[in-house]
Design an enzyme around this catalytic site. Sequence first.
Site, PDB file in Angstrom:
ATOM      1  N   GLU A  62      88.964  -2.705  34.171  1.00  0.00           N
ATOM      2  CA  GLU A  62      89.327  -3.891  33.403  1.00  0.00           C
ATOM      3  C   GLU A  62      88.379  -5.069  33.631  1.00  0.00           C
ATOM      4  O   GLU A  62      88.420  -6.058  32.888  1.00  0.00           O
ATOM      5  CB  GLU A  62      90.761  -4.321  33.736  1.00  0.00           C
ATOM      6  CG  GLU A  62      91.824  -3.386  33.186  1.00  0.00           C
ATOM      7  CD  GLU A  62      91.942  -2.075  33.963  1.00  0.00           C
ATOM      8  OE1 GLU A  62      92.150  -1.034  33.312  1.00  0.00           O
ATOM      9  OE2 GLU A  62      91.833  -2.084  35.201  1.00  0.00           O
ATOM     10  N   CYS A 110      86.634  -2.398  44.472  1.00  0.00           N
ATOM     11  CA  CYS A 110      86.255  -1.271  45.323  1.00  0.00           C
ATOM     12  C   CYS A 110      86.821   0.016  44.736  1.00  0.00           C
ATOM     13  O   CYS A 110      88.005   0.077  44.385  1.00  0.00           O
ATOM     14  CB  CYS A 110      86.799  -1.496  46.729  1.00  0.00           C
ATOM     15  SG  CYS A 110      86.420  -0.156  47.875  1.00  0.00           S
ATOM     16  N   VAL A 111      85.966   1.017  44.642  1.00  0.00           N
ATOM     17  CA  VAL A 111      86.380   2.340  44.181  1.00  0.00           C
ATOM     18  C   VAL A 111      86.027   3.323  45.288  1.00  0.00           C
ATOM     19  O   VAL A 111      84.859   3.440  45.674  1.00  0.00           O
ATOM     20  CB  VAL A 111      85.670   2.732  42.867  1.00  0.00           C
ATOM     21  CG1 VAL A 111      86.207   4.059  42.339  1.00  0.00           C
ATOM     22  CG2 VAL A 111      85.805   1.636  41.821  1.00  0.00           C
ATOM     23  N   HIS A 165      88.082  11.231  38.593  1.00  0.00           N
ATOM     24  CA  HIS A 165      88.396   9.873  38.151  1.00  0.00           C
ATOM     25  C   HIS A 165      87.434   8.859  38.772  1.00  0.00           C
ATOM     26  O   HIS A 165      87.039   7.884  38.128  1.00  0.00           O
ATOM     27  CB  HIS A 165      89.840   9.529  38.502  1.00  0.00           C
ATOM     28  CG  HIS A 165      90.287   8.185  38.011  1.00  0.00           C
ATOM     29  ND1 HIS A 165      90.391   7.876  36.671  1.00  0.00           N
ATOM     30  CD2 HIS A 165      90.653   7.074  38.686  1.00  0.00           C
ATOM     31  CE1 HIS A 165      90.798   6.627  36.544  1.00  0.00           C
ATOM     32  NE2 HIS A 165      90.956   6.109  37.748  1.00  0.00           N
ATOM     33  N   ASN A 213      77.145  -7.795  40.075  1.00  0.00           N
ATOM     34  CA  ASN A 213      78.048  -6.656  40.232  1.00  0.00           C
ATOM     35  C   ASN A 213      78.315  -6.397  41.707  1.00  0.00           C
ATOM     36  O   ASN A 213      77.449  -5.928  42.429  1.00  0.00           O
ATOM     37  CB  ASN A 213      77.443  -5.408  39.572  1.00  0.00           C
ATOM     38  CG  ASN A 213      78.384  -4.217  39.619  1.00  0.00           C
ATOM     39  OD1 ASN A 213      79.427  -4.250  40.262  1.00  0.00           O
ATOM     40  ND2 ASN A 213      78.002  -3.154  38.933  1.00  0.00           N
TER      41      ASN A 213
END
Length: 157
Positions: free
Chosen positions: A60, A82-83, A90, A114
């Site tokens: 988002e 954070c991913v 995913h 970023n």
Amino acid sequence: MAASIEHHQLPLPRIEGARLLIVVAPYYRQIAEHLVAGAQAAAAQAGAGVELVEVPGALEIPTAIALAASGGFYDGYVALGCVVRGETTHYDTVCNDSSRGLTLLGLQGHCIGNGILTVENIHQAEVRADPQGQNKGGGAAAAALHLIALKRRWNPA
């Protein structure tokens, strides 16, 4: 071996009155708080004002920035989140699509730093987010500020 490589950082530009919007996805709250603290400190050091908004997740963030950019109120944007790699693909979708969205906005002339961390585990995120460590939040704010300085240089109002 990579730890022995010295990284060069450009001096932070002084941009009095610049307005930054920090857009953060606080899924990992402690990581997000550290990223935001680093970004806010860098903005303050440069003389820039900040506003902070939260969004549900990294996917988002580009949409929120696009919505804010349509109003023309901000000079630049800082994307933070954070991913962490999980058991499914995913992770790849979130990393690639959030990065692609930010890149496309940047190519439209928006000044974006970023700071969305893409890591294998939470320990890597903690090291990168720590304002006293790698300070990736501060680095993302610095990137946005450098782009604002270039934009002002090349497109004086």
